[in-house]
Write an enzyme that holds these catalytic residues in place. Sequence first.
Site: not given
Ligand code: RNT
Ligand code: ZN
Length: 416
Positions: A182, A223, A256, A259, A291, A293, A323
């Site tokens: 990524w 990714e 993800d 995303h 996004d 997380d 993630d």
């Molecule tokens: C970022 C991506 C990626 C990171 C990690 C730390 O938007 O989701 O995967 O969160 O690699």
């Molecule tokens: Zn990710």
Amino acid sequence: MSTPYESAREQYAALGVDTEAAIATLASTPVSLHCWQGDDVGGFETAGSKLDGGIQATGNYPGKARSIDELRSDLDKALSLIPGNHRLNLHALYADLSGGCVERDAYTIAQFQSWVDWCKARGLGMDFNPSYFSHPLASDGLTLSHPDKTIRQFWIEHGIACRRIGEEIARQLGSPVVTNFWIPDGSKDLPFDRKSPRERLAASLDEIFAAPVDRALNLDAVESKLFGIGSESYVVGSHEFYLAYAVKNQLLYCLDAGHFHPTENLSDKISSVLQFVPRLLLHVSRGVRWDSDHVVLMDDQTRAIMEELVRGGFLARTHIGLDFFDASINRIAAWVIGTRSTIKCLLAALLEPAAQLRSAEQDDDFTTRLALMEEAKTLPLGAVWQEYCRRQNTPADASWIAEVKAYESNVLAKRG
Ligand code: RNT
Ligand code: ZN
């Protein structure tokens, strides 16, 4: 008197569901635990390094891991509260430099050997990630697509180095390693030229993946992303870019959950993508309006993802990774909540009355299909979950919270 589990087993059996088979599948499905929840994606390459690359951990809950040893101790605690045998997902910026200095383009297995040994001692498989952020040469927000050839070359070398490290980790642990790419590349405001950065990214990736690495040991994943902080208007590695790249080169594609547009569901993409790529990597996450997380929950979206994996028979071709990174609550609890929820969602999917649902659908009996889906929601999932936790010697209920609290006062509170 039958136990709650025995009674649950009978209720499920009446619908044609074998709880023992579900438990066996659950026990043999690893989740890749991301190291970066433990220290807000900081890593330990340089003291006080600042997270960039368009991702952000918000909150300042006390007690975050300040060293590799502290992170490992926290991971041990989290793993003891999560049922099943899992994997560690390590980012390159968690290299063990032991006070020395090695640049990312020169990393070898040497900087990660202590992690491999740590995992080996615990029977954990590993997955790996090159780190294309939080670095002076990523400060423009561009890495593999940077117009400057020297900067691109540095990051190409980093990518090749990481694939070789992935291969060696796999060899040592006897389990293939997913190495996920990524990059943050993009731009805050409207670019005039959307084409050139993508041409450069494709050429950089071609160089990285041309390096000879055993593809049975190291599994390359790419990714995509929709936007990031500071890359709101344009992301070089978009969904279309990487999906096409993965299909063309038969790489793993990484989906993800944070995303995509907030109204899009990752779950519906699984059976499409797996028509054309060999394997899938998931970053199970929870975006709240963006996004963000957030810690994964047992919510509709996560349940739908796991249902797709089970219904489609895709578990064998899918690597389930997590993630999320929340700095506003106890970080070990965040790992435990998110991972237990992910596993619970998988269990729920494994306990669907699949045969009955499938046959109702085949008979065009959409009434029964809908009714059964709703009835299945109140089946005694909790009793099967508790039985699974007990068999895995992990807390079956909320008692794990007290364990985390005790660790907080005995260990975390003593950190500066
Ligand atoms: C970022 C991506 C990626 C990171 C990690 C730390 O938007 O989701 O995967 O969160 O690699
Ligand atoms: Zn990710």
